[in-house]
Design an enzyme around this catalytic site. Structure first.
Site, mmCIF file in Angstrom:
data_model
loop_
_atom_site.group_PDB
_atom_site.id
_atom_site.type_symbol
_atom_site.label_atom_id
_atom_site.label_comp_id
_atom_site.label_asym_id
_atom_site.label_seq_id
_atom_site.Cartn_x
_atom_site.Cartn_y
_atom_site.Cartn_z
ATOM 1 N N GLY A 46 -60.819 -79.514 119.187
ATOM 2 C CA GLY A 46 -59.388 -79.656 118.947
ATOM 3 C C GLY A 46 -58.805 -78.423 118.305
ATOM 4 C CD GLN A 51 -57.145 -75.198 113.916
ATOM 5 O OE1 GLN A 51 -56.942 -76.155 114.653
ATOM 6 N NE2 GLN A 51 -58.359 -74.765 113.617
ATOM 7 C CB CYS A 88 -62.386 -76.724 111.003
ATOM 8 S SG CYS A 88 -60.714 -76.135 111.289
ATOM 9 C CG LEU A 89 -62.410 -74.258 116.793
ATOM 10 C CD1 LEU A 89 -61.429 -74.237 117.956
ATOM 11 C CD2 LEU A 89 -63.762 -73.706 117.218
ATOM 12 C CG HIS A 130 -60.284 -81.904 112.220
ATOM 13 N ND1 HIS A 130 -61.417 -81.563 111.521
ATOM 14 C CD2 HIS A 130 -59.634 -80.738 112.475
ATOM 15 C CE1 HIS A 130 -61.442 -80.240 111.349
ATOM 16 N NE2 HIS A 130 -60.379 -79.728 111.924
ATOM 17 C CD GLU A 131 -57.612 -80.359 115.712
ATOM 18 O OE1 GLU A 131 -56.849 -79.479 115.268
ATOM 19 O OE2 GLU A 131 -58.851 -80.244 115.683
ATOM 20 C CG HIS A 134 -55.642 -78.427 111.226
ATOM 21 N ND1 HIS A 134 -56.032 -77.554 110.236
ATOM 22 C CD2 HIS A 134 -56.740 -78.608 112.010
ATOM 23 C CE1 HIS A 134 -57.304 -77.224 110.418
ATOM 24 N NE2 HIS A 134 -57.758 -77.850 111.482
HETATM 25 NI NI NI Z 1 -59.671 -77.840 112.254
#
Ligand code: NI
Length: 146
Positions: A46, A51, A88-89, A130-131, A134
Protein backbone atom coordinates in the site's frame (compact mmCIF):
# COMPACT_ATOMS: atom_id res chain seq x y z
CA UNK A 1 2.93 7.27 -15.66
CA UNK A 2 5.99 7.68 -13.59
CA UNK A 3 7.76 6.41 -10.54
CA UNK A 4 7.75 8.96 -7.73
CA UNK A 5 10.19 9.15 -4.83
CA UNK A 6 8.92 7.70 -1.57
CA UNK A 7 9.67 9.88 1.45
CA UNK A 8 11.10 8.30 4.57
CA UNK A 9 10.01 8.85 8.14
CA UNK A 10 12.80 11.37 8.62
CA UNK A 11 10.59 13.70 6.60
CA UNK A 12 8.11 15.61 8.79
CA UNK A 13 5.49 15.61 6.06
CA UNK A 14 4.52 12.10 7.20
CA UNK A 15 3.23 13.66 10.43
CA UNK A 16 0.91 16.08 8.71
CA UNK A 17 -2.84 15.63 8.19
CA UNK A 18 -3.74 15.13 4.53
CA UNK A 19 -6.51 17.26 3.04
CA UNK A 20 -9.64 15.99 1.31
CA UNK A 21 -9.66 15.89 -2.47
CA UNK A 22 -12.16 18.42 -3.80
CA UNK A 23 -11.54 18.22 -7.53
CA UNK A 24 -11.49 14.91 -9.39
CA UNK A 25 -9.40 16.02 -12.32
CA UNK A 26 -6.60 14.79 -14.56
CA UNK A 27 -4.04 15.75 -11.95
CA UNK A 28 -5.64 13.30 -9.54
CA UNK A 29 -5.66 10.60 -12.21
CA UNK A 30 -1.96 11.15 -12.89
CA UNK A 31 -1.22 10.98 -9.16
CA UNK A 32 -3.11 7.68 -8.86
CA UNK A 33 -1.39 6.23 -11.93
CA UNK A 34 2.00 7.25 -10.57
CA UNK A 35 1.19 5.81 -7.15
CA UNK A 36 0.27 2.50 -8.79
CA UNK A 37 3.59 2.39 -10.65
CA UNK A 38 5.53 3.46 -7.58
CA UNK A 39 3.86 0.84 -5.38
CA UNK A 40 4.49 -1.89 -7.93
CA UNK A 41 8.15 -0.98 -8.36
CA UNK A 42 8.62 -0.92 -4.57
CA UNK A 43 6.83 -4.27 -4.32
CA UNK A 44 4.66 -2.94 -1.50
CA UNK A 45 1.13 -3.59 -0.28
CA UNK A 46 0.00 0.00 0.00
CA UNK A 47 0.94 3.60 -0.53
CA UNK A 48 -0.61 6.85 0.64
CA UNK A 49 -0.25 10.10 -1.31
CA UNK A 50 1.64 11.73 1.55
CA UNK A 51 4.37 9.13 1.01
CA UNK A 52 5.07 10.71 -2.36
CA UNK A 53 4.87 14.16 -0.82
CA UNK A 54 1.25 14.99 -1.68
CA UNK A 55 -0.99 15.89 1.29
CA UNK A 56 -4.20 14.57 -0.21
CA UNK A 57 -6.51 11.96 1.28
CA UNK A 58 -5.72 9.28 -1.26
CA UNK A 59 -4.29 5.79 -0.95
CA UNK A 60 -3.76 2.68 -3.03
CA UNK A 61 -3.56 -0.91 -1.84
CA UNK A 62 -2.47 -4.05 -3.64
CA UNK A 63 -3.36 -7.11 -1.58
CA UNK A 64 -4.69 -10.62 -2.05
CA UNK A 65 -4.70 -10.24 -5.84
CA UNK A 66 -6.87 -7.12 -5.73
CA UNK A 67 -5.96 -3.53 -6.39
CA UNK A 68 -7.77 -0.61 -4.76
CA UNK A 69 -7.53 3.13 -5.11
CA UNK A 70 -9.55 5.17 -2.66
CA UNK A 71 -10.04 8.92 -2.45
CA UNK A 72 -11.32 10.57 0.74
CA UNK A 73 -11.67 7.23 2.57
CA UNK A 74 -13.63 6.82 5.78
CA UNK A 75 -13.58 3.66 7.86
CA UNK A 76 -17.24 3.28 8.75
CA UNK A 77 -17.23 -0.10 10.48
CA UNK A 78 -14.61 -2.30 12.07
CA UNK A 79 -14.75 -5.55 13.96
CA UNK A 80 -12.46 -8.15 15.49
CA UNK A 81 -8.76 -7.90 16.20
CA UNK A 82 -5.67 -9.30 14.47
CA UNK A 83 -2.10 -8.85 15.64
CA UNK A 84 0.69 -9.32 13.13
CA UNK A 85 3.96 -7.87 11.87
CA UNK A 86 3.74 -4.69 9.89
CA UNK A 87 6.18 -2.60 7.89
CA UNK A 88 6.10 0.47 5.68
CA UNK A 89 7.80 1.62 2.48
CA UNK A 90 8.73 4.84 4.30
CA UNK A 91 10.42 3.04 7.19
CA UNK A 92 13.64 1.21 6.42
CA UNK A 93 14.63 -2.02 8.16
CA UNK A 94 11.98 -2.06 10.83
CA UNK A 95 8.85 -4.06 11.45
CA UNK A 96 6.79 -4.67 14.56
CA UNK A 97 3.56 -6.19 15.74
CA UNK A 98 0.48 -4.02 15.35
CA UNK A 99 -3.11 -4.75 16.36
CA UNK A 100 -5.65 -3.99 13.66
CA UNK A 101 -9.31 -4.79 13.12
CA UNK A 102 -9.91 -8.16 11.48
CA UNK A 103 -12.55 -6.66 9.24
CA UNK A 104 -13.26 -3.11 8.08
CA UNK A 105 -15.82 -1.43 5.90
CA UNK A 106 -14.50 1.61 4.12
CA UNK A 107 -16.32 4.21 2.07
CA UNK A 108 -14.78 6.70 -0.31
CA UNK A 109 -14.60 7.68 -3.95
CA UNK A 110 -12.92 6.45 -7.09
CA UNK A 111 -10.78 8.69 -9.30
CA UNK A 112 -13.88 10.00 -11.06
CA UNK A 113 -15.69 10.98 -7.86
CA UNK A 114 -18.03 8.00 -7.88
CA UNK A 115 -18.74 6.59 -4.41
CA UNK A 116 -17.12 3.24 -3.62
CA UNK A 117 -17.47 0.95 -0.64
CA UNK A 118 -15.33 -2.05 0.27
CA UNK A 119 -15.58 -4.58 3.05
CA UNK A 120 -12.24 -6.31 3.51
CA UNK A 121 -10.66 -8.69 5.99
CA UNK A 122 -7.34 -9.96 7.26
CA UNK A 123 -4.28 -8.71 5.36
CA UNK A 124 -6.27 -6.33 3.17
CA UNK A 125 -8.00 -4.84 6.22
CA UNK A 126 -4.56 -4.35 7.80
CA UNK A 127 -3.29 -2.58 4.69
CA UNK A 128 -6.34 -0.31 4.54
CA UNK A 129 -5.93 0.68 8.20
CA UNK A 130 -2.18 1.28 7.77
CA UNK A 131 -2.72 3.55 4.75
CA UNK A 132 -5.67 5.31 6.38
CA UNK A 133 -3.41 6.11 9.35
CA UNK A 134 -0.94 7.81 6.98
CA UNK A 135 -3.65 10.30 6.02
CA UNK A 136 -3.79 11.32 9.68
CA UNK A 137 -0.04 11.53 10.25
CA UNK A 138 0.17 8.20 12.06
CA UNK A 139 3.01 5.74 11.39
CA UNK A 140 2.52 2.04 12.16
CA UNK A 141 5.14 1.94 14.92
CA UNK A 142 3.09 4.48 16.88
CA UNK A 143 0.78 1.50 17.46
CA UNK A 144 3.50 -1.05 18.29
CA UNK A 145 2.31 -3.88 20.52
CA UNK A 146 4.82 -4.04 23.36
NI1 NI B 1 3.19 2.94 5.42
Amino acid sequence: MAIRDIVTDENEILRKISKPVEVFDDKLAVLLDDMKDTLKKANGAGLAAVQVGILKRVFVVSADNNYYEIVNPEIVEESGVQIDDEACLSVKNFSCKVARPKKVKIKGFDRFGKPVEYTVTDFTARAFCHEYDHLNGIIFYDREEK
